[in-house]
Enzyme design. Structure first.
Site, PDB file in Angstrom:
ATOM      1  N   ASP A 145       0.822  -1.218   0.000  1.00  0.00           N
ATOM      2  CA  ASP A 145       0.000   0.000   0.000  1.00  0.00           C
ATOM      3  C   ASP A 145       0.853   1.264   0.000  1.00  0.00           C
ATOM      4  O   ASP A 145       2.002   1.248   0.445  1.00  0.00           O
ATOM      5  CB  ASP A 145      -0.874   0.036   1.261  1.00  0.00           C
ATOM      6  CG  ASP A 145      -2.071  -0.890   1.157  1.00  0.00           C
ATOM      7  OD1 ASP A 145      -2.079  -1.745   0.254  1.00  0.00           O
ATOM      8  OD2 ASP A 145      -2.987  -0.760   1.987  1.00  0.00           O
ATOM      9  N   HIS A 300       3.599  -2.209   3.372  1.00  0.00           N
ATOM     10  CA  HIS A 300       3.608  -0.838   2.877  1.00  0.00           C
ATOM     11  C   HIS A 300       4.848  -0.532   2.038  1.00  0.00           C
ATOM     12  O   HIS A 300       5.938  -1.003   2.349  1.00  0.00           O
ATOM     13  CB  HIS A 300       3.484   0.155   4.038  1.00  0.00           C
ATOM     14  CG  HIS A 300       2.126   0.149   4.659  1.00  0.00           C
ATOM     15  ND1 HIS A 300       1.748  -0.780   5.600  1.00  0.00           N
ATOM     16  CD2 HIS A 300       1.033   0.926   4.418  1.00  0.00           C
ATOM     17  CE1 HIS A 300       0.479  -0.563   5.932  1.00  0.00           C
ATOM     18  NE2 HIS A 300       0.023   0.459   5.236  1.00  0.00           N
TER      19      HIS A 300
HETATM   20 ZN   LIG Z   1      -2.685   3.245   3.098  1.00  0.00          ZN
END
Ligand SMILES: [Zn+2]
Length: 346
Positions: A145, A300
């Site tokens: 992400d 992430h």
């Molecule tokens: Zn996010």
């Protein structure tokens, strides 16, 4: 001059002892609350920092808690933010795991089944056993992400070296990062959307602003890569407690536009705590993955988190050595959602 008797001496000694006891008592009574206060102040400060981080729109972690092991020890504090619907999802996951464990036991006892006195039972066990042995390897979907970031290139290189395809839920970035959108597509990964700005306040202000964020990102990605992305991940997850408006409004928008959204049921914790080592990130993920049927793993692609990049090779090696199949998200991927899209009528 007065004469000091033995009795006087003894009395003075006693009085001294009482004095010491009383002083000691007050000392303890004063120091203990001070120590306690300092301890609590530190604790509150830490939690405030965490909360700020989440509300600033960088953390996707609060909304999902591993169904088995607390990731960071103090998940009690995080738990209160959980949406009731996730709790029910977590409940289901638990019972699924129980089921899976039972099936494994059934396989283990298959050889013994013939000796069982209860014929019906042994038949059932055999059937379950056969079903399990025919089942394919468990599937794992790696997702990144918040990118692209300065590390996207490194992540793509590691994935390429291992011939592994993943999914990137990206946000809107300037021209400097266009090459990464292109590489993601060219190298066979799935390009997903994660809103244009990732600014919770703007994104979740209204259905209109939510729609604008999606359209803006979708057309940017189409212009740069030629691919129209049809998958989305909610910043904060579909179970986020940040949005004041009910998430159903946004789910209805996605349903209308034929966009699927995916949450996660395994996470590294990389956005929670930047001090986690690559080994800890892998451990956190594997704890979840081993307890799931299929897993969507949240990681992430952020400039401030290099441990994720460092952990990637180890994660892929561990998954492969335990027989997992690593796949990019596509139309066959189970819809792992904290709030199911089916709960919203169009
Ligand atoms: Zn996010």
């Amino acid at each position: 001059m007065e004469k000091i008797t033995r009795a006087d001496l003894a009395r003075r000694r006693r009085i001294n002892i009482y004095k010491k006891i009383i002083i000691g008592f007050f000392f303890v009574m004063t120091i203990t609350p001070i120590i306690l206060s300092v301890f609590l102040m530190v604790k509150v400060h830490k939690l405030e920092k965490k909360l700020d981080y989440v509300l600033s729109g960088n953390g996707d972690y609060l909304t999902y808690r591993s169904s088995h092991d607390a990731l960071l020890g103090d998940t009690e504090n995080e738990n209160y933010l959980l949406d009731p619907s996730i709790k029910s999802v977590l409940g289901n996951t638990k019972s699924e795991t129980k089921l899976a464990n039972n099936t494994e036991q059934a396989v283990d006892t298959e050889g013994l089944a013939d000796n069982s006195t209860d014929a019906a039972d042994s038949k059932e066990i055999k059937e379950t056993g056969n079903k399990t042995s025919k089942k394919k390897a468990k599937r794992v979907y790696l997702t990144f992400d918040d990118g692209p970031s300065v590390y996207t290139g490194q992540i793509l290189d590691i994935l390429a070296a291992n011939d592994v395809k993943a999914t990137f839920f990206v946000i809107g970035k300037d021209k400097d990062y266009y090459e990464y959108y292109k590489r993601i597509v060219a190298e066979g990964h799935t390009l997903g959307m994660h809103s244009y700005t990732h600014d919770y306040k703007k994104l979740y202000a209204s259905t209109e602003s939510f729609g604008e964020e999606i359209e803006e990102l979708q057309s940017l990605l189409k212009d740069v890569t030629g691919v129209e992305s049809k998958i989305f991940r909610f910043p904060g997850g579909s179970s986020n407690s940040v949005s004041e408006l009910s998430i159903d409004n946004y789910i209805a928008y996605l349903n209308e536009h034929g966009i699927n959204y995916y949450d996660w049921n395994a996470l590294s914790g990389d956005a929670v705590d930047s001090s986690l080592t690559p080994e800890q990130l892998v451990d956190n993920i594997m704890k979840d993955v081993r307890n799931n049927k299929d897993s969507i793993v949240l990681m992430h692609d952020l400039t401030k988190v290099h441990a994720t990049v460092e952990s990637l090779q180890m994660l892929i090696d561990t998954l492969k050595s335990e027989g997992y199949e690593i796949l990019p998200i596509d139309e066959n991927t189970p819809l792992i959602q904290h709030v199911s899209c089916n709960t919203v009528e169009e």
